[in-house]
Scaffold this motif. Sequence first.
Motif, mmCIF file in Angstrom:
data_model
loop_
_atom_site.group_PDB
_atom_site.id
_atom_site.type_symbol
_atom_site.label_atom_id
_atom_site.label_comp_id
_atom_site.label_asym_id
_atom_site.label_seq_id
_atom_site.Cartn_x
_atom_site.Cartn_y
_atom_site.Cartn_z
ATOM 1 N N GLY A 135 0.791 -1.224 0.000
ATOM 2 C CA GLY A 135 0.000 0.000 0.000
ATOM 3 C C GLY A 135 0.820 1.270 0.000
ATOM 4 O O GLY A 135 0.278 2.350 -0.227
ATOM 5 N N LEU A 136 2.112 1.207 0.265
ATOM 6 C CA LEU A 136 2.968 2.380 0.294
ATOM 7 C C LEU A 136 4.070 2.245 -0.749
ATOM 8 O O LEU A 136 4.654 1.174 -0.910
ATOM 9 N N GLY A 137 4.337 3.345 -1.450
ATOM 10 C CA GLY A 137 5.425 3.340 -2.411
ATOM 11 C C GLY A 137 5.073 2.600 -3.689
ATOM 12 O O GLY A 137 3.923 2.190 -3.910
ATOM 13 N N PRO A 138 6.054 2.403 -4.525
ATOM 14 C CA PRO A 138 5.796 1.691 -5.794
ATOM 15 C C PRO A 138 5.520 0.212 -5.554
ATOM 16 O O PRO A 138 5.955 -0.368 -4.554
ATOM 17 N N ARG A 139 4.810 -0.377 -6.469
ATOM 18 C CA ARG A 139 4.497 -1.801 -6.352
ATOM 19 C C ARG A 139 5.765 -2.624 -6.564
ATOM 20 O O ARG A 139 6.611 -2.294 -7.398
ATOM 21 N N PRO A 140 5.931 -3.694 -5.816
ATOM 22 C CA PRO A 140 7.151 -4.514 -5.951
ATOM 23 C C PRO A 140 7.205 -5.205 -7.305
ATOM 24 O O PRO A 140 6.181 -5.577 -7.882
#
Length: 294
Positions: A135-140
């Motif tokens: 939910g935080l930052g770019p998607r892995p």
Amino acid sequence: MHVYPYPAEHFNEYADTSPPARPGARPWPRLVREATRACDHKLPTPPPQSLRTLRPRPPGHPISGSQWRLALDMLDELAGTGLRPAVLVADTAYGANADFRHGPEDRFLAYVLQAKGEMTAHSEDAEPYRPPYGGLGPRPLPRHRSRPVSPREHVPAAGRRAGRSVTWRKGSKAAMSSHFVLLRIRLAGRRPRPAHDGTIPLTWLIAQWPENEAEPVRYWISNLPADIPAKDLVRLAKSRWRTEHDYRELKTRLGLDHFKGRSCIGRHRHVTLVSAAHLFLTEQRALPKALARA
């Protein structure tokens, strides 16, 4: 760096399967004679301030740069003249360079490159997975659960029984043969090119493992199709001996390294004449022998 056409029959049945053809691209050339000739010559030159005499650089003369970049430049020059090599064959200095490997792939060219045993790769059945998004930052990004290992671990894990004895050519005294293990791997390293789902393309790993050796002695990697016969794959990997033979002939018999001038134009003329002499001798050897009168 010297670019040579592949010195054997071209596999027409593989031209439409791998690598993918460009729209409107010419088919790979068919080379049927067991002979090679130099198509281009380039050498990295020192910067101008280190030269004793500063002379104008002739058109097309290479500037200082990496050898693998010069090799890709030669491929582009050959493509501009309508020549397209069937298969690229090069030594470890090019096979271990991921940037160079991407060059033929971007140009839709097949290659067989000698590789180092320290390279890392995943097994054929390795599949990527995408970690859940927090939910935080770019998607892995997709990644592999397994750790990539070197060819020195892949080949012993498969075992000597996974290989076969292959004869790739006839020598002056006997047939040249050895034991080879052929595996499909997924190259890892620092600059892989996975698909959007994280899948890394399959690559051939060719390992020469003689019967009297405890481990493989040489490795090659190739992007040729999966259905290529083992004999053809090994013959391509072993075809660099002809490049070394031609280079030795250019130096020892024709005087490629005997130039003592200081100008770039003079060096270009010398290399051109030596290459023309080598082409003439190669053509003479390839011609059928005329019957002598009794």
